[in-house]
Each structure stands twice: as structure tokens, then as C-alpha cells.
Design an enzyme around this catalytic site. Structure first.
Site, PDB file in Angstrom:
ATOM      1  N   SER B 155       0.853  -1.191   0.000  1.00 55.61           N
ATOM      2  CA  SER B 155       0.000   0.000   0.000  1.00 55.61           C
ATOM      3  C   SER B 155       0.893   1.246   0.000  1.00 55.61           C
ATOM      4  CB  SER B 155      -0.933  -0.050   1.210  1.00 55.61           C
ATOM      5  OG  SER B 155      -1.983   0.862   1.078  1.00 55.61           O
ATOM      6  N   ARG B 225     -11.822   6.575   9.571  1.00 58.60           N
ATOM      7  CA  ARG B 225     -11.258   5.238   9.732  1.00 58.60           C
ATOM      8  C   ARG B 225     -12.265   4.160   9.352  1.00 58.60           C
ATOM      9  NH1 ARG B 225      -6.757   2.114   9.596  1.00 58.60           N
ATOM     10  NH2 ARG B 225      -6.805   0.466  11.120  1.00 58.60           N
ATOM     11  N   ASP B 319      -8.842  -7.082  -3.982  1.00 59.40           N
ATOM     12  CA  ASP B 319      -8.448  -5.720  -3.586  1.00 59.40           C
ATOM     13  C   ASP B 319      -9.082  -4.712  -4.544  1.00 59.40           C
ATOM     14  OD1 ASP B 319      -7.227  -3.348  -2.864  1.00 59.40           O
ATOM     15  OD2 ASP B 319      -5.189  -4.144  -2.915  1.00 59.40           O
ATOM     16  N   HIS B 352      -7.831  -5.401   0.154  1.00 60.65           N
ATOM     17  CA  HIS B 352      -6.538  -4.715   0.219  1.00 60.65           C
ATOM     18  C   HIS B 352      -5.686  -5.237   1.378  1.00 60.65           C
ATOM     19  CE1 HIS B 352      -3.654  -1.589  -0.439  1.00 60.65           C
ATOM     20  NE2 HIS B 352      -3.896  -0.992   0.708  1.00 60.65           N
ATOM     21  N   ASP B 353      -6.306  -5.492   2.522  1.00 67.31           N
ATOM     22  CA  ASP B 353      -5.558  -5.948   3.695  1.00 67.31           C
ATOM     23  C   ASP B 353      -4.927  -7.318   3.505  1.00 67.31           C
ATOM     24  OD1 ASP B 353      -5.700  -3.774   5.343  1.00 67.31           O
ATOM     25  OD2 ASP B 353      -7.259  -4.564   6.661  1.00 67.31           O
TER      26      ASP B 353
END
Lengths: 383, 383
Positions: B155, B225, B319, B352-353
Site C-alpha cells: 500500500s 477510519r 483488492d 486490500h488488507d
């Protein structure tokens, strides 16, 4: 910062319903008496067999066509509804009602409760898509319309069409559900939840009792709208439309504010939205969508069995918010339930909002569907 | 509502850099003197040829491995970095520095400016990924490390690796960039912009001068967040993990608060985050990512020509935030520039994680890559 006020004379007509018999709500409560604001286009025939109900999406309202008296802009589906258009008001009688929980004249937090003469504010009950549709059925009862020629809607409007199909199949000759789903997924709930959180975190929220205080959680609603708007469009459209172009500058500003055109675009849509929408309505309606689950036990086909309604299902390839797979599940269930249906997925780069825009193959398919249904229903060709 | 305070003794080491020669910034300004906080793992060999720089992502920090002294939880890549692990600290000397603009001891809005003895607060300059990497190069200069065996990051960490490759190819033997992009797309910018807007709309933002007032835009940071976290995961994971399960109840609450588990999950991650992160750092670092564009003229290959670095590029199918197509563009450019590279796209449902999580084929490929590079570099096998 000013507060959204519903128009004193909402567009079209306003009825007070549920006076004698309050509307039962899925939450267990009742609503009544309650105002329902609606617009009509075209003329109802003597047999009342040419009625099309259009169900609006989350932030739409009853002004489908013509100039919106509040925003002074074209109604949200003006391109589709009017004399000689695909939904031809020379042929059909079109009704669109502001959903209950909304803020354009129908019962909602920003409206006056006829029973008390006071704003409903935080006392307005939380509702479901089923409740919205039940209120629409009351409207048809009042107008003496036994059954609809067609119900049409996209996104939350599509949910209402599916709810009509489940709850009143005998009153629905045909239906079209676009860019929608049989239930809200956890990602869809999550996106709504973040928008709600932005509103609830705004100090002007005041536990939902801000109406009439002169302060409203508008900053929070702007954030919610920016997120929603981003989710309604697709990255490929942003790429071709904005790329990395800066807004009115050659170099980044190196500050916390807006640098890029895409940021300005989202902020613009946030600002525009709060002029015409009540934050508490936004909370209520997003909740109604999150609660939506046509078949909590997973047996979707069972909900459609026996329906003789002819259905049109449309999805859009770049719609990542209501992905085509959700429409595929609907089509599969209709196939299992022997519901006659057309299912199409269109190439379009505008994401979820594609259902509002001109997509030539969709327009052609949909015009054909409406004409075939009208013929089947025995409606005369347009004048 | 309390304010985030950086730890008085940040984890690892803190250097004051840029005293004699301030760090030039891409915005045109300078930074110096400035603190840079970093952690190290393992032992540097005499030739200083076994140094791995790990670059952290937006909300990461220098605590890659072991227990984080502030959160009391494992470091963000603990599974990967340690004795006998894939990034084996018995073999390599691992450095990870908190980026400038961050809030875990390096120079940033919540840190004390050594030149004034006062908090930087809103006077901290806006920075770029290039500035972050320039500060890291200063750290290596200080430690007498001419070149890195490898730079690794996902990232925003991957952006830093790519920036190293562009700006210091002669100092980079190998590199690994995971789940990243050569430039931020308008959708990526838009998502960041909405998060920033939530912070800026919080009355406690106070034009960024909230540090030391006892009030901080924490509610806005929580919204930011929640949105970021949603974007880091994938809908298919939410489906299998949460579905439509309600949180601690059998029926919806029919109120504005949390009904579903997925809502509670996002809210939880919002709450946890504000305990360890400064809102102004969030604004600064997201801007740095939005500014990131390795080749504004579009000629990405030209930036890589002549690099003798061996690269590893990894992407993850689910992702949607940094879609595999962005990594494909990097691989294509490297192919055109004759940069030796491995390019893999992994099946993984965590979005994505995924780059942080155990994905067996990735772990196998990456272990092989590191070992082959170490052999090529002439590093002895692990003890």
C-alpha cells in the site's frame, strides 16, 4: 448553516391517509393519520388499466418528470417519462409518491404530524421498504386503482418493486427492477452505516431533535452524501472524467483542502444535496434499505411462486454498489419460481447511477418490454 | 473525548536529522531539524549488506514486529518479521522508520519541533511520498548504510518502495511492492477526500490547531477510519464473515444506532484507531498518498530504465481499493524498462488488507524471492 424545510406546497398532490385505519408498521407500531405527497403524469383511462407506479430511490422524490419546483432542475427521470418518451404519458398514467420517511411532503421527521400539529422530528417511527409499499397500496386504494399495469424502480425503487411482487402479486401486471438486490449485503450496510455515523457525530444532530432549532447536522449529511455519491459512480468513469486533474490550479495546494477535480465534484454534490434533503430522513431511509431482505430464510424463489407478473431485471456491469451478481440471484429465483422475466446486464461505465442514464441497449430493451406488456394488457397504441 | 498524544518514549530509536542541512520538501519548503523514530530488528553485518528497510502503510508505524508498546498488540507484520520467519531477523537487519508526518515519534503535527520546543501542530508542512523517502535516505546516511539489500512495503509502503526505485535505484539491490500503485486514482483520491472532509467538518478540528487544546477531531477521524477500513476489506469477506447477522439482538432496533454486526465491526475499528493516531497526521499522510504519481507524464517505464534492482510485485484479486490492474501497469512498465521482476496476483478474499495476512502462495513465493536475492547478494544462510 441552515436547516432543510420541506416545501410548504409540495409538488403535485398531498393526501392524508391512515386516518380511520392507521398503517401497521413492520416495527410493530402504527402510522396515522399521515400525509402522502405524490405527482401524476398523463391521464388514467376509464378501466384504470394504464397505471404505472414509479418508485423513487433513496434521495429521489415524486418529481420524476418536468421541472422540480424546489431545485428548479429536471425531475430525476425526466429523460424517460413524458409525452412520447419511453414511459409515454400520452399512453400511461404515471404515479410517483414520495416515500414515507421522506422529506418532500410525505410523512417524515421534517413533516408536521396531522394528529398533533407539531413536527414529527425524532418521534417519527423507523420504517421498512414493506411499510413504504403498504403506504403506496393505501394510495391506490384511495384512488380506486385495483391493480397496477406496471411498477418500475431502480436501486431502492427496485426494492419497492420486488416488495410489490412479494406482497401484492395479484395487483401487479408487470414490474421492472433495475440495479437492485433482494437484500442489502454487509458491504452495502457498512457504507450506509458510515454515512449515518457522519450525521450522528455532527453536534447539530441533537439526538434527532434538531428540527426547528435552526441548526441541523448538515455537515454530517454532506459527508454522507459525498460517500454515497462516490459509491453511485464507478472508478472507470472517474478515470476518464477527472483523471488526476487539479481543480483550478497548476500545483497541489499542500494544504488540507481540495486539490483535485474529483474532490471538488464530490464536495459539490454534498453541498447541493443538503439544500433539498433532511438528515433525519436520510438516517431513516438508509435504515429501511439496510433492513430490506425479501427472504430472510434464503428461499427467495418461494416468495415469487405463483406470481403471474411479468418482470424485467436490469443490472449494469460497472455497478460495484449493487453488483450484477445480486440481480443474477433474483433472476435465478424467478426462474425457479416460474416467474416470466427478462434479465439483462448492460455495459455502462457510470456505475450504479447507470440506471438513471441513457444506455442505448437498455432503452431499446425497456421500450420493447413496455410496449409488449401494453399490448398484452390490451392498451391502445399511443395517440 | 481526549486527544491523541504521541508516546513520550517512542518505540525503538529517535534521531534528530536535518540539523546541519534541512530536508528539502517537494512543496518547496524545508524541514529541519526533525526527529525520525525507527525500530530495528536483528544485527547488521560488518559489510552492512544485509539491511532490509520495511516501509509502513498509512496507519502503520515503526513497530513491525514484537509487542507494540502503545497498543500492547503485535506489530503490524509480526507474522512476517522475526527470528526464523520469512523476513528472518537471524539473517537480516530490519529497519522500519515512522514516516515524517506520522505520529509515533517522527516529525509531525503532534510532535515537538526541536527548533522551537513547541508542538508543530498546523505549522507542520504538507509532504509527499518523495519527502518520506528522502528522510529515510538521510537515516541510512546517518547509519552509514550505502545501499539496501531490500526495501519492502505494501500500500503506501509499496509507494515508498517504488519511490526508492525511482530516486535511488543504485542504493536498492531488491524491492518488493505489494497491493500498491504508481499513482493514486481519482477513486482513491475521492475516498481519502471524504475521510478528510469528516475530520475537517468536526468542530474540534479548529483549523488544525487543536493540539494542546484538550479537544481533537476524534469523531471525524472515527468516520474516516470506518470508511478506510471498509475500503481495506472486500465484500466477499464481509458476506462470509458477517452476512446480515444482527449485533447482540434478534430484531432490528428500529433506531439510528447499530443494528448489524458489520456496523459494530466498523465502529470498533474506528474507536480503536483514534487511541493511537493523530487526526492531523491522517490528513497529511492521505494527502501525500493522493499526491503520489511516479510519472506525471505517463511514461512510467522511463522512471525505471537503468535500474538493476530485482523487483517483486504482488496484487490481490479482491483488492478493489488498489485493484490488480494498477500492479499490472507497474509490471508492464518494468518489462518495457528491462527491470527484472516477478509479478503475481493472488486469490484472497480479504481485499486490500490481504497483503498483511497469511496467503500461503504469497508466503511461499516471497520466501523464495528473499532467499534467492540473499544468495545473489552473497549473504550466508541463516544460522
Amino acid at each position: 448553516m441552515t436547516e432543510f424545510s420541506p416545501p410548504k406546497t409540495p409538488p403535485g398532490h398531498v393526501l392524508i391517509l391512515g386516518d380511520a385505519t392507521p398503517l401497521p408498521l413492520d416495527s410493530g407500531g402504527h402510522l396515522g393519520p399521515f400525509p402522502l405527497a405524490y405527482s401524476t403524469y398523463g391521464t388514467m383511462n376509464a378501466a384504470k388499466s394504464n397505471v404505472i407506479l414509479i418508485a423513487h430511490a433513496l434521495t429521489g422524490d415524486q418529481v420524476v418528470s418536468g421541472t422540480h419546483p424546489v431545485t428548479k432542475r429536471p425531475g430525476w427521470w425526466d429523460r424517460m417519462v413524458g409525452p412520447g418518451r419511453i414511459i409515454d404519458t400520452n399512453r400511461f398514467f404515471v404515479i410517483c409518491a414520495n416515500v414515507i420517511g421522506g422529506c418532500m411532503g410525505s410523512a417524515g421527521p421534517a413533516a408536521i404530524n396531522p394528529a398533533t400539529g407539531q413536527l414529527w422530528s425524532a418521534d417519527f417511527p423507523f420504517i421498512t421498504i414493506g411499510d413504504m409499499v403498504r403506504a403506496q397500496a393505501r394510495l391506490l386504494d384511495h384512488l380506486g386503482i385495483d391493480d397496477l399495469f406496471m411498477a418500475i424502480g431502480g436501486s431502492m425503487g427496485g426494492m419497492q418493486v420486488l416488495q410489490w411482487l412479494r406482497d401484492y402479486p395479484q395487483r401487479l401486471f408487470a414490474g421492472a427492477a433495475l440495479a437492485t438486490a433482494a437484500r442489502h449485503s454487509p458491504q452495502q450496510i457498512g457504507l450506509h452505516s458510515i454515512g449515518r455515523r457522519a450525521i450522528l457525530a455532527d453536534p447539530h444532530w441533537q439526538d434527532g431533535r434538531y428540527h426547528g432549532t435552526g441548526h441541523a447536522p448538515i455537515a454530517g449529511l454532506e459527508v454522507a452524501r459525498m460517500l454515497a455519491h462516490l459509491s453511485y459512480r464507478a472508478p472507470e468513469e472517474f478515470d476518464s472524467r477527472f483523471g488526476r486533474a487539479l481543480q483550478d490550479r497548476d500545483q497541489p495546494a499542500y494544504g488540507p483542502g481540495i486539490d483535485y477535480q474529483v474532490e471538488n465534484y464530490l464536495a459539490y454534490h454534498g453541498r447541493r444535496f443538503v439544500e433539498r434533503f433532511d438528515p433525519a430522513s436520510y438516517i431513516l431511509i438508509t435504515k429501511a434499505m439496510d433492513y430490506f431482505d425479501l427472504a430472510p430464510d434464503g428461499d427467495l424463489a418461494a416468495r415469487f411462486v405463483g406470481a403471474r407478473t411479468h418482470m424485467f431485471l436490469g443490472a449494469y456491469e460497472s455497478d460495484w454498489l449493487y453488483p450484477p451478481a445480486q440481480t443474477q440471484l433474483l433472476a435465478d429465483a424467478m426462474a425457479r419460481a416460474d416467474v416470466v422475466h427478462i434479465h439483462r446486464c448492460y455495459q455502462a461505465i457510470a456505475g450504479h447511477d447507470s440506471f438513471l442514464l441513457e444506455i442505448e441497449p437498455f432503452d431499446a430493451d425497456f421500450a420493447r418490454f413496455i410496449n409488449e406488456m401494453a399490448t398484452k394488457r390490451g392498451l391502445p397504441a399511443p395517440r
